[in-house]
Scaffold this motif. Structure first.
Motif, mmCIF file in Angstrom:
data_model
loop_
_atom_site.group_PDB
_atom_site.id
_atom_site.type_symbol
_atom_site.label_atom_id
_atom_site.label_comp_id
_atom_site.label_asym_id
_atom_site.label_seq_id
_atom_site.Cartn_x
_atom_site.Cartn_y
_atom_site.Cartn_z
ATOM 1 N N TYR A 79 0.832 -1.197 0.000
ATOM 2 C CA TYR A 79 0.000 0.000 0.000
ATOM 3 C C TYR A 79 0.875 1.258 0.000
ATOM 4 C CZ TYR A 79 -3.317 -3.478 1.725
ATOM 5 O OH TYR A 79 -4.090 -4.602 1.870
ATOM 6 N N LEU A 80 0.278 2.342 -0.386
ATOM 7 C CA LEU A 80 0.882 3.654 -0.176
ATOM 8 C C LEU A 80 -0.173 4.488 0.543
ATOM 9 C CD1 LEU A 80 3.373 5.466 -0.659
ATOM 10 C CD2 LEU A 80 2.185 6.364 -2.673
ATOM 11 N N GLN A 81 0.053 4.720 1.806
ATOM 12 C CA GLN A 81 -0.856 5.547 2.601
ATOM 13 C C GLN A 81 -0.371 6.987 2.503
ATOM 14 O OE1 GLN A 81 -3.750 4.718 4.368
ATOM 15 N NE2 GLN A 81 -3.921 6.952 4.507
ATOM 16 N N MET A 82 -1.221 7.840 1.982
ATOM 17 C CA MET A 82 -0.846 9.227 1.740
ATOM 18 C C MET A 82 -1.734 10.123 2.598
ATOM 19 S SD MET A 82 -0.323 9.154 -2.395
ATOM 20 C CE MET A 82 -2.039 8.744 -2.730
ATOM 21 N N ASN A 83 -1.131 10.839 3.505
ATOM 22 C CA ASN A 83 -1.848 11.768 4.388
ATOM 23 C C ASN A 83 -1.357 13.186 4.130
ATOM 24 O OD1 ASN A 83 -3.098 9.528 5.638
ATOM 25 N ND2 ASN A 83 -1.398 9.328 7.081
ATOM 26 N N SER A 84 -2.143 14.140 4.576
ATOM 27 C CA SER A 84 -1.790 15.562 4.431
ATOM 28 C C SER A 84 -1.375 15.870 3.003
ATOM 29 C CB SER A 84 -0.658 15.923 5.402
ATOM 30 O OG SER A 84 -1.032 15.650 6.734
ATOM 31 N N LEU A 85 -2.190 15.445 2.079
ATOM 32 C CA LEU A 85 -1.855 15.607 0.664
ATOM 33 C C LEU A 85 -1.795 17.073 0.267
ATOM 34 C CD1 LEU A 85 -3.879 12.619 -0.705
ATOM 35 C CD2 LEU A 85 -1.459 13.044 -1.188
ATOM 36 N N LYS A 86 -0.898 17.349 -0.673
ATOM 37 C CA LYS A 86 -0.687 18.700 -1.175
ATOM 38 C C LYS A 86 -0.914 18.717 -2.677
ATOM 39 C CE LYS A 86 3.012 19.405 2.227
ATOM 40 N NZ LYS A 86 4.442 19.762 2.412
ATOM 41 N N PRO A 87 -1.243 19.860 -3.244
ATOM 42 C CA PRO A 87 -1.434 19.926 -4.703
ATOM 43 C C PRO A 87 -0.213 19.423 -5.469
ATOM 44 C CG PRO A 87 -2.337 21.886 -3.689
ATOM 45 C CD PRO A 87 -1.640 21.130 -2.597
ATOM 46 N N GLU A 88 0.975 19.623 -4.947
ATOM 47 C CA GLU A 88 2.178 19.166 -5.647
ATOM 48 C C GLU A 88 2.342 17.651 -5.616
ATOM 49 O OE1 GLU A 88 1.973 21.530 -3.261
ATOM 50 O OE2 GLU A 88 3.702 21.443 -1.898
ATOM 51 N N ASP A 89 1.478 16.935 -4.901
ATOM 52 C CA ASP A 89 1.484 15.475 -4.951
ATOM 53 C C ASP A 89 0.693 14.945 -6.151
ATOM 54 O OD1 ASP A 89 1.096 15.533 -1.386
ATOM 55 O OD2 ASP A 89 2.943 15.102 -2.509
ATOM 56 N N THR A 90 0.049 15.832 -6.871
ATOM 57 C CA THR A 90 -0.726 15.424 -8.038
ATOM 58 C C THR A 90 0.171 14.782 -9.077
ATOM 59 O OG1 THR A 90 -2.422 17.115 -7.704
ATOM 60 C CG2 THR A 90 -2.145 16.256 -9.949
ATOM 61 N N ALA A 91 -0.188 13.570 -9.483
ATOM 62 C CA ALA A 91 0.622 12.816 -10.448
ATOM 63 C C ALA A 91 -0.066 11.487 -10.734
ATOM 64 C CB ALA A 91 2.022 12.560 -9.887
ATOM 65 N N VAL A 92 0.484 10.783 -11.697
ATOM 66 C CA VAL A 92 0.119 9.381 -11.886
ATOM 67 C C VAL A 92 1.083 8.556 -11.041
ATOM 68 C CG1 VAL A 92 -0.130 7.470 -13.502
ATOM 69 C CG2 VAL A 92 -0.746 9.791 -14.206
ATOM 70 N N TYR A 93 0.550 7.693 -10.218
ATOM 71 C CA TYR A 93 1.351 6.877 -9.315
ATOM 72 C C TYR A 93 1.445 5.459 -9.861
ATOM 73 C CZ TYR A 93 1.509 10.540 -5.806
ATOM 74 O OH TYR A 93 1.761 11.714 -5.137
ATOM 75 N N TYR A 94 2.663 4.933 -9.875
ATOM 76 C CA TYR A 94 2.931 3.606 -10.401
ATOM 77 C C TYR A 94 3.531 2.722 -9.305
ATOM 78 C CZ TYR A 94 2.626 5.922 -14.961
ATOM 79 O OH TYR A 94 2.214 6.636 -16.051
ATOM 80 N N CYS A 95 3.089 1.488 -9.299
ATOM 81 C CA CYS A 95 3.651 0.508 -8.378
ATOM 82 C C CYS A 95 4.641 -0.376 -9.138
ATOM 83 C CB CYS A 95 2.518 -0.341 -7.807
ATOM 84 S SG CYS A 95 3.082 -1.649 -6.706
ATOM 85 N N ASN A 96 5.735 -0.684 -8.488
ATOM 86 C CA ASN A 96 6.745 -1.573 -9.039
ATOM 87 C C ASN A 96 6.962 -2.691 -8.041
ATOM 88 O OD1 ASN A 96 9.845 -2.252 -8.795
ATOM 89 N ND2 ASN A 96 9.486 -1.697 -10.921
ATOM 90 N N ILE A 97 6.890 -3.929 -8.494
ATOM 91 C CA ILE A 97 7.090 -5.054 -7.591
ATOM 92 C C ILE A 97 8.204 -5.956 -8.116
ATOM 93 C CG2 ILE A 97 4.749 -5.068 -6.652
ATOM 94 C CD1 ILE A 97 4.070 -7.345 -8.546
ATOM 95 N N LYS A 98 8.968 -6.486 -7.183
ATOM 96 C CA LYS A 98 10.089 -7.372 -7.533
ATOM 97 C C LYS A 98 9.894 -8.717 -6.850
ATOM 98 C CE LYS A 98 13.510 -3.645 -7.898
ATOM 99 N NZ LYS A 98 12.695 -2.493 -7.523
#
Length: 115
Positions: A79-98
């Motif tokens: 998971y990616l738990q994101m708190n106190s989000l800011k406008p500069e966190d706006t993006a497409v988020y990608y997960c990478n697994i090994k």
């Protein structure tokens, strides 16, 4: 072929929270290490958070204290738990697994933070 299933993106107001999920399509694929990356328009993809096979975590400076990367080994999910989000966190988020037999990327999930 292992597919990476991401979910949890969306639109949130500044100060809000979101949780992204990342799992492998094959139950036989054991996630050893993983990372969350993000790419904003016109910018390069950057590492946001990572977790190693032994559970050691690392974060980029701009998200320290706000984001965490918990892992549920029983569910083979990261998971990616994101708190106190800011406008500069706006993006497409990608997960990478090994794992075995290789490294795989998710399709990306959009996170938009409004001011």
């Amino acid at each position: 072929q292992v597919q990476v299933v991401e979910s949890g993106g969306g639109l949130v107001q500044a100060g809000g929270s979101l949780r992204l999920s990342c799992a492998a399509s094959k139950s036989t694929f054991r996630i050893n290490a993983s990372g969350w990356y993000r790419q904003a328009p016109g910018k390069e993809r950057e590492l946001v958070a990572g977790i190693s096979v032994i559970g050691a975590t690392n974060y980029r400076d701009s998200v320290k204290g706000r984001f965490t990367i918990p892992r549920d080994n029983a569910k083979n999910t990261v998971y990616l738990q994101m708190n106190s989000l800011k406008p500069e966190d706006t993006a497409v988020y990608y997960c990478n697994i090994k794992g075995e037999p290789g490294t795989y990327w998710g399709q990306g999930t959009q996170v938009t933070v409004s001011s």
